[in-house]
Design a protein around this motif. Structure first.
Motif, PDB file in Angstrom:
ATOM      1  N   LYS A  78       0.841  -1.185   0.000  1.00  0.00           N
ATOM      2  CA  LYS A  78       0.000   0.000   0.000  1.00  0.00           C
ATOM      3  C   LYS A  78       0.879   1.238   0.000  1.00  0.00           C
ATOM      4  CE  LYS A  78      -3.838   2.195   2.494  1.00  0.00           C
ATOM      5  NZ  LYS A  78      -4.767   2.095   3.661  1.00  0.00           N
ATOM      6  N   THR A  80       0.437   5.481   0.394  1.00  0.00           N
ATOM      7  CA  THR A  80      -0.492   6.541   0.795  1.00  0.00           C
ATOM      8  C   THR A  80       0.194   7.890   0.688  1.00  0.00           C
ATOM      9  OG1 THR A  80      -1.535   5.031   2.374  1.00  0.00           O
ATOM     10  CG2 THR A  80      -2.016   7.372   2.622  1.00  0.00           C
ATOM     11  N   LEU A  89      -4.779  10.159  -0.451  1.00  0.00           N
ATOM     12  CA  LEU A  89      -4.991   9.219  -1.554  1.00  0.00           C
ATOM     13  C   LEU A  89      -4.117   7.997  -1.332  1.00  0.00           C
ATOM     14  CD1 LEU A  89      -4.861  11.641  -4.630  1.00  0.00           C
ATOM     15  CD2 LEU A  89      -6.901  10.742  -3.511  1.00  0.00           C
ATOM     16  N   TRP A  90      -4.597   6.810  -1.748  1.00  0.00           N
ATOM     17  CA  TRP A  90      -3.761   5.628  -1.622  1.00  0.00           C
ATOM     18  C   TRP A  90      -4.058   4.618  -2.713  1.00  0.00           C
ATOM     19  CZ3 TRP A  90      -7.828   6.444   1.828  1.00  0.00           C
ATOM     20  CH2 TRP A  90      -8.824   5.468   1.839  1.00  0.00           C
ATOM     21  N   LEU A  91      -3.046   3.768  -2.985  1.00  0.00           N
ATOM     22  CA  LEU A  91      -3.137   2.608  -3.864  1.00  0.00           C
ATOM     23  C   LEU A  91      -2.726   1.387  -3.058  1.00  0.00           C
ATOM     24  CD1 LEU A  91      -1.423   3.971  -7.110  1.00  0.00           C
ATOM     25  CD2 LEU A  91      -3.868   3.602  -6.754  1.00  0.00           C
ATOM     26  N   GLU A  92      -3.419   0.262  -3.263  1.00  0.00           N
ATOM     27  CA  GLU A  92      -3.105  -0.947  -2.518  1.00  0.00           C
ATOM     28  C   GLU A  92      -3.298  -2.156  -3.415  1.00  0.00           C
ATOM     29  OE1 GLU A  92      -5.712  -1.274   0.793  1.00  0.00           O
ATOM     30  OE2 GLU A  92      -7.539  -1.021  -0.391  1.00  0.00           O
ATOM     31  N   GLY A  93      -2.632  -3.247  -3.058  1.00  0.00           N
ATOM     32  CA  GLY A  93      -2.746  -4.459  -3.858  1.00  0.00           C
ATOM     33  C   GLY A  93      -2.395  -5.699  -3.072  1.00  0.00           C
ATOM     34  N   VAL A 112      -6.506  -5.202  -6.638  1.00  0.00           N
ATOM     35  CA  VAL A 112      -5.894  -3.878  -6.772  1.00  0.00           C
ATOM     36  C   VAL A 112      -6.959  -2.869  -6.391  1.00  0.00           C
ATOM     37  CG1 VAL A 112      -4.849  -2.202  -8.330  1.00  0.00           C
ATOM     38  CG2 VAL A 112      -4.320  -4.632  -8.589  1.00  0.00           C
ATOM     39  N   GLY A 113      -6.574  -1.883  -5.574  1.00  0.00           N
ATOM     40  CA  GLY A 113      -7.560  -0.914  -5.122  1.00  0.00           C
ATOM     41  C   GLY A 113      -7.002   0.489  -5.050  1.00  0.00           C
ATOM     42  N   ALA A 114      -7.902   1.454  -5.137  1.00  0.00           N
ATOM     43  CA  ALA A 114      -7.554   2.869  -4.984  1.00  0.00           C
ATOM     44  C   ALA A 114      -8.582   3.507  -4.067  1.00  0.00           C
ATOM     45  CB  ALA A 114      -7.550   3.578  -6.342  1.00  0.00           C
ATOM     46  N   ARG A 131     -12.166  -1.355  -5.581  1.00  0.00           N
ATOM     47  CA  ARG A 131     -11.264  -2.499  -5.679  1.00  0.00           C
ATOM     48  C   ARG A 131     -11.671  -3.392  -6.843  1.00  0.00           C
ATOM     49  NH1 ARG A 131     -12.119  -2.569   0.108  1.00  0.00           N
ATOM     50  NH2 ARG A 131     -10.215  -2.035   1.256  1.00  0.00           N
TER      51      ARG A 131
END
Length: 478
Positions: A78, A80, A89-93, A112-114, A131
């Motif tokens: 992740k 952030t 804001l963040w991106l995660e996987g 994968v998520g935002a 996601r």
């Protein structure tokens, strides 16, 4: 949470400031939901760097999910970015590292998520997440929108909606309110209400599902309310609380009443009542379980000092368990009447001595008892414990217990251990336990072998009355 499945959780974390604008952190977590045979472990490394005056956080690690004796591992990450003081804001996987080791094995799907989090005003925050989740030939998208407000309507308010696109759209929602009110004259009011809709479609170990709501559950609500009167320690006090819940996994309630009143400078009267009932549906029909406890006790100690504290109590307990595992190893309606005397003596500043003698009359009745006749037993219990300060935060403890049941052989255990006070209220205990005694009323923790426990130790700086010494000890016996 007390009405839901048992959760055992351990979290260890460390943090290191490398430079003025750089920080590293390491976290290890373990969670076990005993009611569902689900266990999760995760180890994560976290790096935080200030860029352009705003923090940038990167996290990465490995998670392991187990269901019974089957497990799988995944890599998680992740990133952030704090865009402004109000918005993040963040991106995660997540990516699977190992294949499931058997049919029906636990597996965390790739995803994968935002997401975006925005603080509307002080105490109110909006959060939106999108996601994309995939596993094998199937995939779906999940959209979540949540809002939480603290300090609103006399407490906390939260709510959210979720939409999963899997074959056909599936929606779920949660609404909750937890008010808290402090009034004049030492009165306090609190409560909570939560409603959940449409928790289904995702797998048991999917990270988008929040245990302990672990199985498909179309509708569920839970509510609680409590009143407390908590003046100074030397005055009478009481508290009453009620909880209830209803859903496809079952319905139940809990009622808790506690109070105590001083009887002069060296004595106090204490009472505790705790009644819990749950009705769980099964393929063979619903199963009713109960756990009731009512206690009246008299606390005494010399007026001149607090080196000796004595408690005499009479207690009624009832356990209705259709699955067995009770006093006599059979299912049924278990009822116990317990009379006990406890004494705590501090002969010196570094030595504590504890003693207990108790008598228990118990009966077990029900359809599972042979012949339909209730079984009865009389038991005598003796417990002794000594604690001695060794050096600094290190203490030695010797705990011995013996139970003699009518018509049976004496059972006992002996447990020498060492206790280390890590912080003011945190202590670690490790030792070895000899003997086979295990009993739901007098020795819930038993079994021969090495043991280690982590505990929070709550102490009061001032004991204005005899009741204050025993409040926490009575609560811990639940």
């Amino acid at each position: 949470p007390r009405l839901s499945a048992g959760l055992t959780e351990l979290r260890l974390a460390g943090d290191l400031r490398v430079a003025a604008k750089t920080r590293l952190g390491l976290t290890h977590e373990r969670q076990r939901f005993d009611g569902y045979e689900v266990e999760r472990q995760s180890t994560r490394l976290r790096a935080e760097q200030t860029v352009g005056g705003r923090p940038l956080v990167a996290e990465g690690g490995v998670s392991t999910d187990a269901h019974g004796d089957r497990s799988s591992s995944s890599a998680v990450g992740k990133v952030t970015m704090s865009v402004s003081p109000r918005m993040d804001l963040w991106l995660e996987g997540t990516r699977a590292l190992s294949e499931p080791d058997g049919p029906g094995a636990a597996v965390r799907p790739d995803q994968v998520g935002a997401g975006l989090s925005y603080r509307v005003m002080e105490g109110v925050r909006l959060e939106g997440v999108r996601r994309w989740v995939g596993r094998g030939d199937s995939s779906y998208a999940l959209t979540t929108f949540n809002v939480r407000g603290d300090g609103l309507l006399g407490g906390s308010v939260w709510g959210g909606v979720e939409r999963a696109d899997l074959g056909r759209a599936s929606h779920s929602a949660v609404l909750g309110w937890s008010p808290r009110l402090t009034m004049a004259g030492a009165w306090r009011l609190d409560g909570s209400y939560e409603r959940r809709f449409g928790l289904d479609r995702t797998s048991l170990l999917d990270p988008v599902r929040a245990l302990p709501f672990a199985t498909p559950e179309r509708d569920r609500w839970a509510a609680s309310a409590g009143v407390q009167y908590l003046p100074s320690d030397s005055a009478a006090r009481f508290s009453v609380r009620a909880e209830t819940h209803d859903g496809s996994l079952g319905r139940g309630y809990r009622f808790d009443l506690a109070g105590d009143a001083p009887l002069g400078r060296g004595a106090a009267l204490l009472t505790r009542h705790d009644w819990l009932q749950d009705d769980v549906p099964t393929p063979r029909g619903s199963q009713l379980t109960r756990r009731d406890r009512s206690l009246v006790a008299l606390a005494m100690r010399p007026v001149s000092n607090d080196a000796l504290n004595v408690l005499a109590k009479v207690e009624w307990r009832r356990t209705l368990s259709p699955l067995g595992g009770g006093l006599l190893g059979v299912a049924g309606d278990q009822r116990r009447l317990i009379g006990a005397t406890d004494a705590v003596w501090e002969p010196g500043a570094h030595t504590d001595l504890f003693a207990r003698y108790a008598v228990r009359w118990a009966t077990v009745g029900g359809d599972t008892v042979a012949g339909g006749e209730p079984l009865a037993t009389l038991a005598h219990y003796t417990g002794l414990r000594a604690e001695q300060d060794v050096r600094g935060p290190l203490r030695a403890r010797l705990d011995g217990r013996m139970l003699l049941a009518e018509g049976g052989e004496p059972r006992w255990n002996l447990a020498p251990s060492l206790l280390l006070g890590v912080m003011r209220n945190l202590e670690v205990e490790a030792g070895y336990r000899f003997g086979s005694l295990r009993d739901p009323d007098f020795a819930a923790a038993g079994g021969q072998g090495f043991f280690a426990t982590f505990g929070i130790r709550f102490t009061e700086e001032l004991l204005g009355g005899a009741a204050g010494f025993w409040r926490r000890r009575l609560a811990d016996e639940r």
